[in-house]
Design a protein around this motif. Sequence first.
Motif, mmCIF file in Angstrom:
data_model
loop_
_atom_site.group_PDB
_atom_site.id
_atom_site.type_symbol
_atom_site.label_atom_id
_atom_site.label_comp_id
_atom_site.label_asym_id
_atom_site.label_seq_id
_atom_site.Cartn_x
_atom_site.Cartn_y
_atom_site.Cartn_z
ATOM 1 N N HIS A 41 26.445 28.849 47.960
ATOM 2 C CA HIS A 41 26.853 27.884 46.939
ATOM 3 C C HIS A 41 27.950 28.081 46.476
ATOM 4 O O HIS A 41 28.246 29.120 45.583
ATOM 5 C CB HIS A 41 25.571 27.672 46.041
ATOM 6 N N ASN A 42 28.986 27.009 46.595
ATOM 7 C CA ASN A 42 30.130 27.167 46.067
ATOM 8 C C ASN A 42 30.880 28.517 46.314
ATOM 9 O O ASN A 42 31.608 29.191 45.432
ATOM 10 C CB ASN A 42 30.320 26.920 44.381
ATOM 11 N N ALA A 43 30.601 29.044 47.537
ATOM 12 C CA ALA A 43 31.266 30.263 48.028
ATOM 13 C C ALA A 43 32.504 30.519 47.954
ATOM 14 O O ALA A 43 33.138 31.596 47.831
ATOM 15 C CB ALA A 43 30.448 30.833 49.393
ATOM 16 N N ASN A 44 33.436 29.219 48.212
ATOM 17 C CA ASN A 44 34.800 29.500 48.055
ATOM 18 C C ASN A 44 35.308 28.994 47.078
ATOM 19 O O ASN A 44 36.633 28.925 46.908
ATOM 20 C CB ASN A 44 35.434 28.692 49.417
ATOM 21 N N ARG A 45 34.651 28.665 45.896
ATOM 22 C CA ARG A 45 35.165 28.092 44.683
ATOM 23 C C ARG A 45 35.595 29.278 43.864
ATOM 24 O O ARG A 45 35.338 30.237 43.901
ATOM 25 C CB ARG A 45 34.313 27.421 44.118
ATOM 26 N N LEU A 46 36.670 29.125 42.974
ATOM 27 C CA LEU A 46 37.252 30.181 42.220
ATOM 28 C C LEU A 46 36.314 30.270 41.063
ATOM 29 O O LEU A 46 36.208 29.368 40.133
ATOM 30 C CB LEU A 46 38.638 30.105 41.996
ATOM 31 N N PHE A 47 36.165 31.454 40.567
ATOM 32 C CA PHE A 47 35.648 31.870 39.183
ATOM 33 C C PHE A 47 36.164 33.047 38.405
ATOM 34 O O PHE A 47 36.664 33.836 39.105
ATOM 35 C CB PHE A 47 33.969 32.199 39.438
ATOM 36 N N THR A 48 35.806 32.931 37.134
ATOM 37 C CA THR A 48 36.124 33.968 36.270
ATOM 38 C C THR A 48 34.986 34.898 36.504
ATOM 39 O O THR A 48 33.845 34.741 36.160
ATOM 40 C CB THR A 48 36.221 33.469 34.936
ATOM 41 N N PRO A 49 35.316 36.259 36.901
ATOM 42 C CA PRO A 49 34.297 37.125 37.366
ATOM 43 C C PRO A 49 33.712 38.102 36.259
ATOM 44 O O PRO A 49 33.164 38.863 36.469
ATOM 45 C CB PRO A 49 34.886 37.900 38.652
ATOM 46 N N ALA A 50 34.419 38.155 35.261
ATOM 47 C CA ALA A 50 34.244 39.189 34.131
ATOM 48 C C ALA A 50 34.367 40.703 34.926
ATOM 49 O O ALA A 50 35.479 40.670 35.508
ATOM 50 C CB ALA A 50 32.879 39.028 33.394
ATOM 51 N N SER A 51 33.365 41.400 34.191
ATOM 52 C CA SER A 51 33.479 42.755 35.090
ATOM 53 C C SER A 51 33.144 43.017 36.336
ATOM 54 O O SER A 51 33.336 44.041 36.745
ATOM 55 C CB SER A 51 32.574 43.705 33.952
#
Length: 519
Positions: free
Chosen positions: A80-90
């Motif tokens: 789900h949204n596997a290729n979208r960019l996220f802020t991943p934190a730690s």
Amino acid sequence: MVLPCSGLRVACTRCLAGLLAIVLCAGGLSVRAQPDPTVKSARARIAKVITDTIEAAPYAGAFWGIEVTNLRTGRRLFRHNANRLFTPASNVKLLTTAAALKRLGPDFRYKTAVYVNGPVRNGVLHGNLIVQGSGDPTIGGYRQRKDPTQVFRRWADSLEEAGISRIQGDIIGDDDPFSDVPLGEGWSWNDVPYSYAAEVNGLVFNANTIDMSVTGRMSGAPARISWTPLQTDFVRVLNQTRTVPTDSSSDEEYDRPFGANTFQVRSRVHPGETQEESLTITNPTLYFTHVLREVLLQEGISVAGTGIDVDQMPIKPDYKAQSMRRVATYRSPSLRTIVRTTNHESQNLYAEQLLRTLAVVNPPDTTSETLTVGSAALGTRAVKAELAEADVDTSRIQLVDGSGLSRKNYVSPRALTRLLEHMWVDVGPNHSSAFYESLPTGGEEGTIEYRFRNGAPAQGNVHAKTGTLSHVSALSGYVNTEQGTPLSFVILCNHHLAEANQVRAAQDAIVNALARLPH
């Protein structure tokens, strides 16, 4: 426990499948791929659980990115949204520690050396004591919490063995392996006083923090404040605390202005209550040399000079000069141990030190003037080089630090999935086990010690890295199904307005559902 399988076994399985297809075709048989009903059922079950979970009311408007993979077959069970960019934190620490293990090796150790640069006559060193840093984050660290100064005391013993009872010169800290930029790009200014935003440096002592205790006395009186190590006078503390009645609320409040080592403590504390907090210092090199001088004095070695930064010297030390003599060396625990602390405790400073070490030890080739040796920018280039070897599309990744404290990091679930696969299948067993064992175990230890408890399906089974910033939550790692099939999972949530524990509950529900899969 299912440990990472070897790439050879997976490769052989795939080769046999391909060979069988060739043989059938050669025999004139018509081969048509049939969907595996077991896989189809698992996908349907997981899809329902995940969809029902992330679409619940508390997460309205949140942005989720999720991918689940069967590590034996390589099949994607859910995305789900596997290729979208996220802020991943730690979750950035997964990238940093994996790159460090691959580039430096699990047995890598930092070495911090102590030199003298003058003659010794009648017990007096007519010269300076010089500490050559290497970026080691462990001096005074987690394994030395009972006595953070134990390494310094060993150095005092070494000086006595060398016949030195007085140092006529200064104590010089050489932090030159790293750049002089102390904080990560995009770090929040209000994080600065707290230990999770400690300054990065070529010399580190006690994780570049002091450990403060505030204890309530009688109601209406200021609390009693103490700190370790040594109640050092490197810092100044302004006690603006108050002891309040037990039927009123207590709180903690600390402040340290930029560029100063003066702490304003405004906490409210109940009688007999003790509040404890690790707080950052600024200028770690001077902190290191200052406390070292205090320890030497305690151990009976007088020092005429002061602690100084090598950058204050007109001429840098020449460690090959005849006048230079090494009198002590500290070797850190292995990288395997350091990486475990980094991921188990989500220790930001350790991750940042590792990132800059990648910019010192066999750094990537570069002709750019902005990518200097020991810099975070060069370190992130080294991480990206390792990701590229894992077939991750690095053109769609942005990294600016090693810990994930910055919101300028962007990673997709697909990239994290590929990294987890790579560290499970494609690397040697020594590297793979070091990475796997660095991840906390659900319900047992580290940052997920208090999650997946009370007989949860994933208790003692899931090994995963957490990640938390305000309105950001992440959980990525490995879990086994009921029959021991290893799965990787990446669960990223950005822009949520729910309480942090509500988002964690959603992540836990998804992982427990994976652990309940029959196959």
